[in-house]
Design an enzyme around this catalytic site. Structure first.
Site, PDB file in Angstrom:
ATOM      1  N   THR A 133      41.389  34.508  37.971  1.00  0.00           N
ATOM      2  CA  THR A 133      40.971  35.050  36.673  1.00  0.00           C
ATOM      3  C   THR A 133      41.531  36.445  36.431  1.00  0.00           C
ATOM      4  O   THR A 133      41.802  37.180  37.390  1.00  0.00           O
ATOM      5  CB  THR A 133      39.427  35.102  36.631  1.00  0.00           C
ATOM      6  OG1 THR A 133      39.018  35.865  35.510  1.00  0.00           O
ATOM      7  CG2 THR A 133      38.856  35.779  37.882  1.00  0.00           C
ATOM      8  N   ASP A 134      41.618  36.828  35.155  1.00  0.00           N
ATOM      9  CA  ASP A 134      42.023  38.202  34.844  1.00  0.00           C
ATOM     10  C   ASP A 134      40.899  39.189  35.138  1.00  0.00           C
ATOM     11  O   ASP A 134      41.114  40.402  35.124  1.00  0.00           O
ATOM     12  CB  ASP A 134      42.483  38.326  33.385  1.00  0.00           C
ATOM     13  CG  ASP A 134      41.406  37.983  32.354  1.00  0.00           C
ATOM     14  OD1 ASP A 134      40.300  37.570  32.750  1.00  0.00           O
ATOM     15  OD2 ASP A 134      41.670  38.164  31.147  1.00  0.00           O
ATOM     16  N   GLU A 135      39.686  38.684  35.393  1.00  0.00           N
ATOM     17  CA  GLU A 135      38.557  39.590  35.631  1.00  0.00           C
ATOM     18  C   GLU A 135      38.726  40.385  36.926  1.00  0.00           C
ATOM     19  O   GLU A 135      38.061  41.396  37.116  1.00  0.00           O
ATOM     20  CB  GLU A 135      37.239  38.812  35.632  1.00  0.00           C
ATOM     21  CG  GLU A 135      37.014  38.112  34.303  1.00  0.00           C
ATOM     22  CD  GLU A 135      35.632  37.517  34.127  1.00  0.00           C
ATOM     23  OE1 GLU A 135      34.676  38.031  34.715  1.00  0.00           O
ATOM     24  OE2 GLU A 135      35.524  36.520  33.388  1.00  0.00           O
ATOM     25  N   TYR A 158      31.021  37.912  40.609  1.00  0.00           N
ATOM     26  CA  TYR A 158      31.992  36.828  40.388  1.00  0.00           C
ATOM     27  C   TYR A 158      33.421  37.331  40.574  1.00  0.00           C
ATOM     28  O   TYR A 158      34.193  36.763  41.354  1.00  0.00           O
ATOM     29  CB  TYR A 158      31.819  36.244  38.974  1.00  0.00           C
ATOM     30  CG  TYR A 158      33.001  35.398  38.533  1.00  0.00           C
ATOM     31  CD1 TYR A 158      33.284  34.173  39.134  1.00  0.00           C
ATOM     32  CD2 TYR A 158      33.854  35.841  37.507  1.00  0.00           C
ATOM     33  CE1 TYR A 158      34.379  33.410  38.729  1.00  0.00           C
ATOM     34  CE2 TYR A 158      34.940  35.079  37.097  1.00  0.00           C
ATOM     35  CZ  TYR A 158      35.204  33.864  37.718  1.00  0.00           C
ATOM     36  OH  TYR A 158      36.286  33.117  37.328  1.00  0.00           O
ATOM     37  N   LYS A 162      36.329  36.380  43.394  1.00  0.00           N
ATOM     38  CA  LYS A 162      37.653  35.826  43.063  1.00  0.00           C
ATOM     39  C   LYS A 162      38.760  36.752  43.581  1.00  0.00           C
ATOM     40  O   LYS A 162      39.797  36.277  44.078  1.00  0.00           O
ATOM     41  CB  LYS A 162      37.796  35.618  41.561  1.00  0.00           C
ATOM     42  CG  LYS A 162      36.922  34.528  40.967  1.00  0.00           C
ATOM     43  CD  LYS A 162      37.223  33.126  41.483  1.00  0.00           C
ATOM     44  CE  LYS A 162      38.566  32.600  41.036  1.00  0.00           C
ATOM     45  NZ  LYS A 162      38.729  31.165  41.410  1.00  0.00           N
TER      46      LYS A 162
HETATM   47  N1  NAD Z   1      36.625  29.234  32.579  1.00  0.00           N
HETATM   48  C1  NAD Z   1      37.405  30.292  32.457  1.00  0.00           C
HETATM   49  O1  NAD Z   1      37.511  30.867  31.362  1.00  0.00           O
HETATM   50  C2  NAD Z   1      38.222  30.799  33.630  1.00  0.00           C
HETATM   51  C3  NAD Z   1      39.048  31.882  33.421  1.00  0.00           C
HETATM   52  C4  NAD Z   1      39.830  32.321  34.477  1.00  0.00           C
HETATM   53  C5  NAD Z   1      39.789  31.671  35.699  1.00  0.00           C
HETATM   54  N2  NAD Z   1      38.945  30.632  35.892  1.00  0.00           N
HETATM   55  C6  NAD Z   1      38.939  29.999  37.215  1.00  0.00           C
HETATM   56  O2  NAD Z   1      39.349  28.648  37.037  1.00  0.00           O
HETATM   57  C7  NAD Z   1      38.679  27.806  37.968  1.00  0.00           C
HETATM   58  C8  NAD Z   1      37.962  26.704  37.233  1.00  0.00           C
HETATM   59  O3  NAD Z   1      37.036  27.282  36.319  1.00  0.00           O
HETATM   60  P1  NAD Z   1      36.104  26.380  35.409  1.00  0.00           P
HETATM   61  O4  NAD Z   1      35.738  27.181  34.216  1.00  0.00           O
HETATM   62  O5  NAD Z   1      36.700  25.048  35.251  1.00  0.00           O
HETATM   63  O6  NAD Z   1      34.809  26.268  36.341  1.00  0.00           O
HETATM   64  P2  NAD Z   1      33.610  25.226  36.270  1.00  0.00           P
HETATM   65  O7  NAD Z   1      32.408  25.984  36.715  1.00  0.00           O
HETATM   66  O8  NAD Z   1      33.578  24.521  34.965  1.00  0.00           O
HETATM   67  O9  NAD Z   1      33.993  24.118  37.362  1.00  0.00           O
HETATM   68  C9  NAD Z   1      33.981  24.375  38.725  1.00  0.00           C
HETATM   69  C10 NAD Z   1      34.053  23.053  39.458  1.00  0.00           C
HETATM   70  O10 NAD Z   1      34.065  23.326  40.868  1.00  0.00           O
HETATM   71  C11 NAD Z   1      33.134  22.486  41.510  1.00  0.00           C
HETATM   72  N3  NAD Z   1      32.631  23.180  42.713  1.00  0.00           N
HETATM   73  C12 NAD Z   1      31.857  24.286  42.747  1.00  0.00           C
HETATM   74  N4  NAD Z   1      31.583  24.619  44.032  1.00  0.00           N
HETATM   75  C13 NAD Z   1      32.211  23.691  44.811  1.00  0.00           C
HETATM   76  C14 NAD Z   1      32.317  23.505  46.215  1.00  0.00           C
HETATM   77  N5  NAD Z   1      31.707  24.324  47.091  1.00  0.00           N
HETATM   78  N6  NAD Z   1      33.061  22.470  46.670  1.00  0.00           N
HETATM   79  C15 NAD Z   1      33.675  21.621  45.793  1.00  0.00           C
HETATM   80  N7  NAD Z   1      33.596  21.740  44.461  1.00  0.00           N
HETATM   81  C16 NAD Z   1      32.878  22.776  43.973  1.00  0.00           C
HETATM   82  C17 NAD Z   1      32.050  22.228  40.487  1.00  0.00           C
HETATM   83  O11 NAD Z   1      31.314  21.055  40.758  1.00  0.00           O
HETATM   84  C18 NAD Z   1      32.856  22.130  39.191  1.00  0.00           C
HETATM   85  O12 NAD Z   1      33.304  20.819  38.970  1.00  0.00           O
HETATM   86  C19 NAD Z   1      37.754  28.713  38.769  1.00  0.00           C
HETATM   87  O13 NAD Z   1      38.380  29.038  39.967  1.00  0.00           O
HETATM   88  C20 NAD Z   1      37.600  29.943  37.893  1.00  0.00           C
HETATM   89  O14 NAD Z   1      37.357  31.083  38.679  1.00  0.00           O
HETATM   90  C21 NAD Z   1      38.158  30.185  34.884  1.00  0.00           C
END
Ligand code: NAD
Length: 353
Positions: A133-135, A158, A162
């Site tokens: 993430t950019d965070e 969070y 990350k």
């Molecule tokens: N949503 C955003 O805007 C955003 C922005 C930047 C980066 N990200 C990164 O992208 C990735 C996906 O984000 P997202 O929004 O789809 O998240 P999300 O919370 O929608 O999905 C996370 C998934 O990971 C699974 N999970 C959680 N803990 C687990 C574990 N211990 N073992 C196996 N599976 C597990 C969950 O069941 C879920 O399906 C993350 O790494 C997040 O940090 C998200």
């Protein structure tokens, strides 16, 4: 391509899985623990496509991750599994430390053992792609943008978890020669987004005539990236990114939170007219502790080197997202009635005295 996608039942992971299995003809193994944020219904159309497989497992279970890689024999691992909601990290950081840091360590160790077992072309082309993430870069003032060279300055549990995972991934590259790729992206929005996050929460509350909570004065700025543009960027990076490199991915769509909420109100008023304009439902509520003021991404590196571009403007993307929620209550209604009913998350207890 044989791709192991962790977190493939989540918001972004499911978009990546759908793109790979339905459009790119890839063989996908999704590894997901199915926490509250994971939902197999988001990838139900992938079942039966090109040998698609689903493994319900915890990425912190190192022996299972080793076995999964040895059996599936991926060409690449795309690691998206994480605890992802900042508000939840404020009141319960333990799961974030466990999954985001220890879980990434387990994925790296499993990938290292698997990579060591390969030879020839399979060894040369294997990739471990870490999605972040950019965070991790902290908070910006009114000008400037994060890029691949910005120093890390995470401020929430969070983003700190990350950031830790990003450092581990780079260390496994430098120390053990694991062929890694790292991407840091801005705020995603789009279909199948769990309704605790700002955009789906506001769409569904507005649809139901409920209050629309805006943290603080609504002046915080985020860059918004459509999840399908993000998925295309991730597949581009895993296919053509240079090993050991980081790529920042953004939407070139900075908006104040209040403006995002107002846009949703206006589009919904057109689609489903209500008695009063939905902007009247907006309520300013106590700010998030340590709320980062502004994020913005300079994504010129991935545009220049890999030729990726956003296809959605914020206006087209948000209208399409609203239409998706209007047409797919089979997906969100059970979540709103069961896993998360819309209560405020992430507030600290008031200070005594
Ligand atoms: N949503 C955003 O805007 C955003 C922005 C930047 C980066 N990200 C990164 O992208 C990735 C996906 O984000 P997202 O929004 O789809 O998240 P999300 O919370 O929608 O999905 C996370 C998934 O990971 C699974 N999970 C959680 N803990 C687990 C574990 N211990 N073992 C196996 N599976 C597990 C969950 O069941 C879920 O399906 C993350 O790494 C997040 O940090 C998200």
């Amino acid at each position: 391509m044989r791709i192991l996608v962790t977190g493939g039942a989540g918001f972004i992971g499911s978009a990546v899985t759908r793109l790979l299995a339905q459009q790119r003809g890839a063989t996908v193994l999704v590894v997901d623990k199915l926490t509250y944020a994971g939902d197999r219904r988001s990838i139900r159309d992938c079942e039966g496509k090109h040998g698609f497989q689903f493994l319900e497992a915890d990425i912190c279970d190192l022996p299972r991750m080793r076995a999964a890689m040895a059996e599936f024999r991926p060409d690449a691992v795309m690691h998206l599994a994480a605890e992802s909601h900042v508000d939840r990290s404020i009141t319960g950081a333990a799961d974030f430390i466990q999954t985001n840091i220890h879980g990434t360590f387990c994925m790296l160790e499993a990938a290292r053992a698997y990579h060591a077992s390969l030879d020839g072309a399979a060894k040369a082309t294997f990739r471990f792609h870490h999605i972040s993430t950019d965070e991790v870069f902290g908070s910006l003032g009114p000008t400037g943008a994060f890029s691949e060279t910005t120093a890390y300055d995470p401020r929430s549990p969070y983003s700190a978890s990350k950031a830790s995972s990003d450092h581990l991934v780079r260390a496994w590259h430098e120390t053990y020669g694991l062929p890694v790729l790292v991407t840091n992206c801005s705020n995603n929005y789009g279909p199948y987004h769990f309704p605790e996050k700002l955009i789906p929460l506001v769409i569904l509350n507005a649809l139901e005539g409920r209050d629309l909570p805006v943290y603080g004065d609504g002046s915080n700025i985020r860059d918004w990236l459509h999840v399908e543009d993000h998925a295309r960027a991730l597949v581009t990076v895993v296919e053509r990114g240079r090993v050991g490199e980081t790529y920042c991915i953004g939407g070139r769509a900075e908006r104040r939170n209040l403006a995002v909420v107002e846009t949703i109100c206006d589009v919904l008023d057109q689609r489903r007219p209500a008695v009063r304009p939905r902007r009247e439902l907006i309520r300013f509520v106590t700010d998030r502790p340590g709320h980062d003021q502004r994020y913005a991404i300079d994504c010129s590196k991935i545009e220049r080197e890999l030729g990726w571009r956003q296809q959605e403007s914020f206006e087209s993307g948000i209208a399409g997202t609203i239409d998706w929620y209007l047409a797919n209550d089979w997906w969100w209604r059970p979540l709103r009635e069961g896993k998360y009913t819309g209560e405020r998350l992430g507030l600290l207890p008031a200070k005594a005295g």
